[in-house]
Design a protein around this motif. Structure first.
Motif, PDB file in Angstrom:
ATOM      1  N   ASP A 420      88.730  46.958  23.674  1.00  0.00           N
ATOM      2  CA  ASP A 420      89.180  45.569  23.887  1.00  0.00           C
ATOM      3  C   ASP A 420      90.574  45.534  24.480  1.00  0.00           C
ATOM      4  OD1 ASP A 420      86.795  44.543  22.943  1.00  0.00           O
ATOM      5  OD2 ASP A 420      87.507  44.365  20.869  1.00  0.00           O
ATOM      6  N   ASP A 421      91.440  46.412  24.010  1.00  0.00           N
ATOM      7  CA  ASP A 421      92.801  46.450  24.567  1.00  0.00           C
ATOM      8  C   ASP A 421      92.794  46.841  26.039  1.00  0.00           C
ATOM      9  OD1 ASP A 421      93.707  45.758  22.069  1.00  0.00           O
ATOM     10  OD2 ASP A 421      94.179  47.825  21.463  1.00  0.00           O
ATOM     11  N   LEU A 422      91.815  47.665  26.433  1.00  0.00           N
ATOM     12  CA  LEU A 422      91.728  48.057  27.840  1.00  0.00           C
ATOM     13  C   LEU A 422      91.155  46.952  28.720  1.00  0.00           C
ATOM     14  CD1 LEU A 422      90.414  51.742  27.737  1.00  0.00           C
ATOM     15  CD2 LEU A 422      92.631  50.972  28.567  1.00  0.00           C
ATOM     16  N   GLY A 423      90.483  45.965  28.107  1.00  0.00           N
ATOM     17  CA  GLY A 423      89.825  44.917  28.881  1.00  0.00           C
ATOM     18  C   GLY A 423      88.382  45.254  29.191  1.00  0.00           C
ATOM     19  N   PHE A 424      87.752  45.962  28.283  1.00  0.00           N
ATOM     20  CA  PHE A 424      86.355  46.351  28.502  1.00  0.00           C
ATOM     21  C   PHE A 424      85.468  45.114  28.576  1.00  0.00           C
ATOM     22  CE2 PHE A 424      82.169  47.827  27.108  1.00  0.00           C
ATOM     23  CZ  PHE A 424      82.006  48.932  27.904  1.00  0.00           C
ATOM     24  N   VAL A 425      84.552  45.107  29.522  1.00  0.00           N
ATOM     25  CA  VAL A 425      83.653  43.976  29.725  1.00  0.00           C
ATOM     26  C   VAL A 425      82.389  44.221  28.917  1.00  0.00           C
ATOM     27  CG1 VAL A 425      82.335  42.661  31.412  1.00  0.00           C
ATOM     28  CG2 VAL A 425      84.586  43.547  32.023  1.00  0.00           C
ATOM     29  N   TRP A 426      82.236  43.487  27.819  1.00  0.00           N
ATOM     30  CA  TRP A 426      81.056  43.648  26.968  1.00  0.00           C
ATOM     31  C   TRP A 426      79.862  42.892  27.533  1.00  0.00           C
ATOM     32  CZ3 TRP A 426      81.464  47.233  23.295  1.00  0.00           C
ATOM     33  CH2 TRP A 426      82.747  47.589  22.844  1.00  0.00           C
ATOM     34  N   ASN A 427      80.126  41.734  28.178  1.00  0.00           N
ATOM     35  CA  ASN A 427      79.058  40.928  28.766  1.00  0.00           C
ATOM     36  C   ASN A 427      79.301  40.848  30.266  1.00  0.00           C
ATOM     37  OD1 ASN A 427      77.225  38.964  29.608  1.00  0.00           O
ATOM     38  ND2 ASN A 427      77.352  37.851  27.676  1.00  0.00           N
ATOM     39  N   SER A 428      78.550  41.604  31.026  1.00  0.00           N
ATOM     40  CA  SER A 428      78.772  41.675  32.469  1.00  0.00           C
ATOM     41  C   SER A 428      78.475  40.348  33.143  1.00  0.00           C
ATOM     42  CB  SER A 428      77.896  42.783  33.069  1.00  0.00           C
ATOM     43  OG  SER A 428      78.073  42.854  34.457  1.00  0.00           O
ATOM     44  N   GLU A 429      77.424  39.671  32.697  1.00  0.00           N
ATOM     45  CA  GLU A 429      77.058  38.402  33.332  1.00  0.00           C
ATOM     46  C   GLU A 429      78.145  37.356  33.139  1.00  0.00           C
ATOM     47  OE1 GLU A 429      74.239  34.655  32.952  1.00  0.00           O
ATOM     48  OE2 GLU A 429      75.726  35.461  31.591  1.00  0.00           O
ATOM     49  N   GLU A 430      78.707  37.292  31.925  1.00  0.00           N
ATOM     50  CA  GLU A 430      79.792  36.348  31.646  1.00  0.00           C
ATOM     51  C   GLU A 430      81.009  36.648  32.512  1.00  0.00           C
ATOM     52  OE1 GLU A 430      81.169  33.048  29.408  1.00  0.00           O
ATOM     53  OE2 GLU A 430      79.245  34.066  29.106  1.00  0.00           O
ATOM     54  N   PHE A 431      81.313  37.924  32.635  1.00  0.00           N
ATOM     55  CA  PHE A 431      82.479  38.313  33.436  1.00  0.00           C
ATOM     56  C   PHE A 431      82.276  37.976  34.911  1.00  0.00           C
ATOM     57  CE2 PHE A 431      84.575  41.404  36.157  1.00  0.00           C
ATOM     58  CZ  PHE A 431      85.895  41.305  35.741  1.00  0.00           C
ATOM     59  N   ILE A 432      81.095  38.291  35.436  1.00  0.00           N
ATOM     60  CA  ILE A 432      80.848  38.040  36.858  1.00  0.00           C
ATOM     61  C   ILE A 432      80.979  36.565  37.176  1.00  0.00           C
ATOM     62  CG2 ILE A 432      79.063  38.086  38.648  1.00  0.00           C
ATOM     63  CD1 ILE A 432      78.076  40.692  37.452  1.00  0.00           C
ATOM     64  N   ILE A 481      72.181  31.258  42.581  1.00  0.00           N
ATOM     65  CA  ILE A 481      72.460  30.093  41.727  1.00  0.00           C
ATOM     66  C   ILE A 481      71.580  28.914  42.136  1.00  0.00           C
ATOM     67  CG2 ILE A 481      74.214  28.387  41.133  1.00  0.00           C
ATOM     68  CD1 ILE A 481      76.299  30.616  41.359  1.00  0.00           C
ATOM     69  N   ARG A 482      71.435  28.685  43.457  1.00  0.00           N
ATOM     70  CA  ARG A 482      70.637  27.537  43.921  1.00  0.00           C
ATOM     71  C   ARG A 482      69.143  27.736  43.666  1.00  0.00           C
ATOM     72  NH1 ARG A 482      73.718  27.855  49.269  1.00  0.00           N
ATOM     73  NH2 ARG A 482      75.514  26.477  48.988  1.00  0.00           N
ATOM     74  N   SER A 483      68.626  28.942  43.959  1.00  0.00           N
ATOM     75  CA  SER A 483      67.177  29.147  43.931  1.00  0.00           C
ATOM     76  C   SER A 483      66.655  29.550  42.550  1.00  0.00           C
ATOM     77  CB  SER A 483      66.789  30.219  44.954  1.00  0.00           C
ATOM     78  OG  SER A 483      67.472  31.441  44.695  1.00  0.00           O
ATOM     79  N   HIS A 484      67.411  30.374  41.800  1.00  0.00           N
ATOM     80  CA  HIS A 484      66.920  30.895  40.523  1.00  0.00           C
ATOM     81  C   HIS A 484      67.743  30.444  39.320  1.00  0.00           C
ATOM     82  CE1 HIS A 484      64.284  33.478  42.838  1.00  0.00           C
ATOM     83  NE2 HIS A 484      65.324  33.973  43.495  1.00  0.00           N
ATOM     84  N   ASN A 485      68.715  29.551  39.549  1.00  0.00           N
ATOM     85  CA  ASN A 485      69.586  29.091  38.459  1.00  0.00           C
ATOM     86  C   ASN A 485      70.276  30.256  37.749  1.00  0.00           C
ATOM     87  OD1 ASN A 485      69.092  26.330  38.806  1.00  0.00           O
ATOM     88  ND2 ASN A 485      67.258  26.418  37.533  1.00  0.00           N
ATOM     89  N   THR A 486      70.581  31.291  38.507  1.00  0.00           N
ATOM     90  CA  THR A 486      71.294  32.433  37.939  1.00  0.00           C
ATOM     91  C   THR A 486      72.654  31.984  37.412  1.00  0.00           C
ATOM     92  OG1 THR A 486      70.205  33.829  39.565  1.00  0.00           O
ATOM     93  CG2 THR A 486      72.066  34.782  38.405  1.00  0.00           C
ATOM     94  N   TYR A 487      73.021  32.502  36.261  1.00  0.00           N
ATOM     95  CA  TYR A 487      74.278  32.219  35.561  1.00  0.00           C
ATOM     96  C   TYR A 487      74.309  30.843  34.900  1.00  0.00           C
ATOM     97  CZ  TYR A 487      75.816  35.971  38.675  1.00  0.00           C
ATOM     98  OH  TYR A 487      75.913  37.139  39.375  1.00  0.00           O
ATOM     99  N   ILE A 488      73.434  29.901  35.297  1.00  0.00           N
ATOM    100  CA  ILE A 488      73.563  28.522  34.792  1.00  0.00           C
ATOM    101  C   ILE A 488      72.339  28.069  33.999  1.00  0.00           C
ATOM    102  CG2 ILE A 488      75.082  27.841  36.685  1.00  0.00           C
ATOM    103  CD1 ILE A 488      72.660  26.465  37.961  1.00  0.00           C
ATOM    104  N   GLU A 489      71.284  28.894  33.931  1.00  0.00           N
ATOM    105  CA  GLU A 489      70.091  28.466  33.209  1.00  0.00           C
ATOM    106  C   GLU A 489      70.403  28.357  31.716  1.00  0.00           C
ATOM    107  OE1 GLU A 489      65.349  29.579  32.861  1.00  0.00           O
ATOM    108  OE2 GLU A 489      66.731  30.922  33.896  1.00  0.00           O
ATOM    109  N   GLY A 490      70.203  27.151  31.213  1.00  0.00           N
ATOM    110  CA  GLY A 490      70.512  26.897  29.813  1.00  0.00           C
ATOM    111  C   GLY A 490      71.992  26.812  29.525  1.00  0.00           C
ATOM    112  N   ARG A 491      72.820  26.705  30.566  1.00  0.00           N
ATOM    113  CA  ARG A 491      74.277  26.623  30.379  1.00  0.00           C
ATOM    114  C   ARG A 491      74.810  25.403  31.120  1.00  0.00           C
ATOM    115  NH1 ARG A 491      76.722  31.365  28.607  1.00  0.00           N
ATOM    116  NH2 ARG A 491      78.515  29.971  28.398  1.00  0.00           N
TER     117      ARG A 491
END
Length: 681
Positions: A420-432, A481-491
């Motif tokens: 965590d101190d290094l800034g490790f990305v635990w959730n890649s989708e959230e980070f992207i 994002i437009r065609s498959h609702n990537t990153y936003i489905e259910g959000r």
């Protein structure tokens, strides 16, 4: 002295011994142990003691029992002694008679033995030697009962017979000529000596010559090849060596044989030999090659010239795994443990990977890319800037495993804090989405004034762009994002963030409203008509125009609308908006868009092009492949105009002039050639 006989049911007649001075006869007949409650007993002499006390019979019985038991033991001992003396006497008499006069049956047995030795034993031994080349007959060997064996010795139990000859000197006791005959045949008097001298030692020498050591596995059997003597083919050397190590067979109480085996290099302790001669050298070779001892579970030393011959093919990974998990070779052996620690043995592989590989690799990646959202396919490069321990380290796979299964950090909160101190990305989708997509969209809007991101747009890797989203394929992300609702489905929270940025959900609607209609309006304002737009027309890249209109390919868009109804099909609102724009600026208010297009082509392109052609060439016999030059001195509408094709269509199908007298008259006045003249030879 009293004598009595007791049974479980009664105390029967008791008589006195001859030496007793007081005869006493007692008869007691109780039915069971409940007889203690009865008084039915009497004595022959009417003793006053017994008559006055109802329980006195019990005391008398106990006295009789004790005296009787001792007397009976003495009698039994004497009887056994007399029996033994009698047997010995009779046996002595029998032995004396046998020595004086031998019995006829003994003579017959001797003759039978002679015939057996000559007619069966010797032929069976010769048959065995001819077949196997030696006379080391197994204890249970029996000649087969088939045609391969002479009839007289079929089924003969040669193994037990040989054992009796070896142990009891059967057939040869007091017969030196028979012993000489057996020795001439090569009879094995000492089976262990034969095995040790004629089989074990030669087999050990052959094994050492082939493999370089004598650490023989228990399953090893001498091969049946021409290079191996017949006596050793199929010899189970591994089993015999295991027995020598465990039970000291062949060498127990025989120091000479032990010395011979020691000189050959016999391995008495296989575990000791394997650890010192295989494991330690293999670990040193591995460390010299890779710089560490973090050996993989499946690693095996290659069988080639780069590896010393003594350790080729050693399954080092499997051995190291056993040392770590089961303390093999080191349990109760502190000296071996210290030796491994001096070599740098990795006892905890996970701790080694986390401390010496993962953390340094993460630091290098963050310095280079500015973040720790590592793709699964990433591996550390094999460059001089990277330490040897990290080269080709599959960092992406390791990070993916940590995210999915909490590998290396499960039940290790301190390691998780370090990451965590290094800034490790635990959730890649959230980070992207938060650190790359949103940031890149904001940058694009500031750079281009809108969020109409082309599908192939990639964020440039320049210093003006934040390091975290350099090289991001923003066009592909926007399309997903437009065609498959990537990153936003259910959000819905993420959709709200995109709306606040001005994200374009309907690209065709946006293009029609913010590019096509404004471009057509600009075209009308610039050229004064909207009957048609040339296919190759592009809105000039002028700073006076809005950024969305600069370089817009209006000609191609108009052609798609005319031919394919692109942008309009299934959208009545767009159709209405376009017709209103056209009708408000067309000089012929009652003509359709198609008629307006023909009129524009006739007036703005055909007539000016014909006039110029006549001025250039003096006639109007226009070839079919003629096209107006693309020069700057011509009007935009005439540049590249294919005059020859249109003239040919007018001649053949009356294109543009069908039922149009005014257009026909205008062409006739110019001298239009309606029919191409025939060429004379």
């Amino acid at each position: 002295m009293l004598h009595a006989v007791l049974t479980t049911g009664a105390v029967r007649k008791c008589s006195t011994h001859e030496s007793s001075s007081r005869p006493l006869h007692v008869t007691v007949v109780p039915q069971s142990w409940r007889f203690l409650e009865k008084k039915s007993w009497h004595t022959n002499n009417n003793n006053s003691f017994f008559s006055c006390c109802p329980w006195s019979w019990h005391l008398a019985t106990l006295v009789i029992l004790r005296r009787t038991a001792g007397q009976r033991l003495i009698c039994a001992t004497r009887q056994r002694r007399y029996m033994r003396l009698g047997l010995f006497a009779r046996q002595a008499e029998v032995d004396q008679k046998e020595e004086e006069e031998p019995s006829p049956p003994q003579v017959r047995r001797a003759s039978i033995g002679d015939s057996t030795f000559c007619e069966q034993v010797i032929p069976a031994l010769r048959w065995f030697k001819d077949l196997f080349g030696h006379l080391n007959v197994g204890p249970s060997f029996c000649l087969p009962d088939d045609g391969a064996v002479p009839e007289s010795i079929r089924g003969f139990k040669l193994g037990p017979t040989v054992c009796r000859i070896q142990s009891r000197s059967t057939y040869v006791k007091g017969r030196p000529q028979r012993r000489l005959l057996l020795e001439e045949l090569g009879f094995v008097w000492d089976r262990q000596d034969f095995v040790f001298t004629s089989q074990l030692l030669p087999a050990l020498k052959i094994y050492r010559k082939q493999f370089g050591h004598l650490d023989i596995p228990s399953s090893f059997v001498m091969p049946e090849s021409q290079e191996v003597p017949d006596l050793l083919q199929g010899f189970k050397l591994g089993q015999l060596v295991t027995r020598i190590r465990s039970t000291r067979v062949l060498v127990k109480d025989n120091s000479e044989r032990v010395e011979v085996l020691d000189e050959l290099g016999f391995v008495w302790n296989s575990e000791e030999f394997f650890f010192e001669e295989k494991v330690i050298p293999a670990m040193r070779w591995f460390k010299d090659l890779f710089g560490h001892l973090n050996v993989g579970d499946s690693f095996c030393l290659p069988d080639d010239g780069a590896v010393p011959e003594s350790i080729r093919g050693v399954k080092l990974g499997q051995t190291v795994g056993h040392i770590r998990s089961h303390c093999t070779f080191v349990k109760g052996r502190t000296s071996r443990r210290l030796l491994l620690e001096e070599l740098g043995f990795v006892w905890d592989r996970q701790d080694f990977v986390f401390t010496n590989q993962l953390l340094p690799a993460l630091n290098i990646y963050r310095e280079q890319y500015g973040h720790l959202d590592i793709p699964s396919s990433f591996a550390m490069p094999s460059s001089q800037d990277v330490p040897d321990l990290l080269r080709k380290f599959k960092l992406g796979q390791m990070v993916k495993k940590i995210r999915s299964t909490r590998f290396l950090v499960k039940d290790h909160s301190e390691r998780q804090e370090v990451l965590d101190d290094l800034g490790f990305v635990w959730n890649s989708e959230e980070f992207i989405f938060e650190e790359q997509v949103l940031a890149a969209l904001d940058w694009y809007r500031c750079e281009f004034g809108n969020l109409l991101v082309p599908s192939l747009f990639v964020v440039p890797e320049s210093d003006d762009v934040l390091h975290v989203f350099r090289g991001l394929n923003l066009g592909s992300a926007v399309n997903r994002i437009r065609s498959h609702n990537t990153y936003i489905e259910g959000r819905p929270d993420r959709r709200k963030l995109l709306d606040e940025l001005g994200f374009i959900w309907d690209v065709p609607g946006f293009i029609f409203d913010h590019q096509i209609l404004p471009s057509l309006q600009w075209f009308i304002n610039s050229f004064g008509f909207l009957c048609d737009v040339p296919t190759s027309f592009v809105v000039p890249d002028s700073s006076e125009l809005p950024a969305l209109l600069r370089g817009f390919k209006l000609g191609k868009i108009c052609q798609d609308i005319r031919l394919k109804q692109t942008w309009l099909k299934g959208h009545p609102v767009r159709q209405k908006a376009l017709l209103e724009l056209i009708s408000s600026h067309d000089p012929l208010q009652d003509c359709t868009y198609q008629k307006g297009t023909w009129e524009m082509i006739f007036k703005q392109q055909l007539l000016p092009a014909i006039i110029l052609y006549k001025d250039w060439f003096g006639h109007l016999d226009v070839p079919a492949d003629f096209a107006m030059p693309d020069g700057e001195d011509l009007q935009v509408m005439l540049r590249g105009f294919k005059l020859g094709q249109l003239v040919q269509q007018i001649r053949s199908v009356k294109c543009l002039v069908q039922d149009e007298l005014g257009r026909l008259q205008a062409l006739d006045e110019l001298g239009f050639v309606w029919k191409k003249p025939r060429r004379t030879k």
